[in-house]
Design a protein around this motif. Sequence first.
Motif, PDB file in Angstrom:
ATOM      1  N   GLN A  93      -5.678  -3.041  12.811  1.00 40.53           N
ATOM      2  CA  GLN A  93      -5.571  -3.566  11.452  1.00 40.53           C
ATOM      3  C   GLN A  93      -4.925  -2.534  10.542  1.00 40.53           C
ATOM      4  O   GLN A  93      -4.981  -1.337  10.816  1.00 40.53           O
ATOM      5  N   LYS A  94      -4.347  -3.029   9.461  1.00 41.13           N
ATOM      6  CA  LYS A  94      -3.743  -2.132   8.477  1.00 41.13           C
ATOM      7  C   LYS A  94      -4.149  -2.584   7.085  1.00 41.13           C
ATOM      8  O   LYS A  94      -4.043  -3.752   6.744  1.00 41.13           O
ATOM      9  N   THR A  95      -4.629  -1.634   6.308  1.00 38.20           N
ATOM     10  CA  THR A  95      -4.937  -1.860   4.906  1.00 38.20           C
ATOM     11  C   THR A  95      -4.211  -0.780   4.124  1.00 38.20           C
ATOM     12  O   THR A  95      -4.559   0.400   4.213  1.00 38.20           O
ATOM     13  N   GLY A  96      -3.193  -1.173   3.399  1.00 38.70           N
ATOM     14  CA  GLY A  96      -2.376  -0.188   2.695  1.00 38.70           C
ATOM     15  C   GLY A  96      -1.695   0.712   3.698  1.00 38.70           C
ATOM     16  O   GLY A  96      -0.969   0.255   4.570  1.00 38.70           O
ATOM     17  N   LEU A  97      -1.957   2.006   3.620  1.00 34.35           N
ATOM     18  CA  LEU A  97      -1.363   2.964   4.547  1.00 34.35           C
ATOM     19  C   LEU A  97      -2.328   3.394   5.652  1.00 34.35           C
ATOM     20  O   LEU A  97      -2.017   4.284   6.439  1.00 34.35           O
ATOM     21  N   VAL A  98      -3.495   2.762   5.698  1.00 37.80           N
ATOM     22  CA  VAL A  98      -4.549   3.157   6.631  1.00 37.80           C
ATOM     23  C   VAL A  98      -4.656   2.139   7.772  1.00 37.80           C
ATOM     24  O   VAL A  98      -4.643   0.932   7.552  1.00 37.80           O
TER      25      VAL A  98
END
Length: 138
Positions: free
Chosen positions: A86-91
């Motif tokens: 998963q990706k949230t923003g740059l994380v």
Amino acid sequence: MSNLYTARATATGGRAGSTRSDDGRIDLNLSVPAGMGGDDGPGTNPEQLFAAGYAACFQGALGVVARRQKLELSDDSLVTARVGLQKTGLVFGLDVELEGHFPGLSREQGQALMEAAHQVCPYSIATRGNVDVRLSVR
């Protein structure tokens, strides 16, 4: 705690490279899945490797817990691990679902066994508080 075993593997080239264990039992090419913008080549990827390891480790933990509870797991019981990136923003993070199949046990017995194994499995302990791990029985 005493260390019972240490595995060692080396990767080169990142997600489109290769990985090899020091004893040569694992010697794999890696490919980036199309869903991640890659060429979907013939190699495996870190999420598949993690899923395979987690499923095997969790199956072992189920055996330990079943013996403690005096339950017998059939030889065709299994654990399927689904590992998502998963990706949230740059994380980036992982998302895991562990699904057990236990012929001869009720769904309730299977779910209780999954919950108990989740307390002793080294992968579950390592991911606790960091990765969303869902348990289910089919």
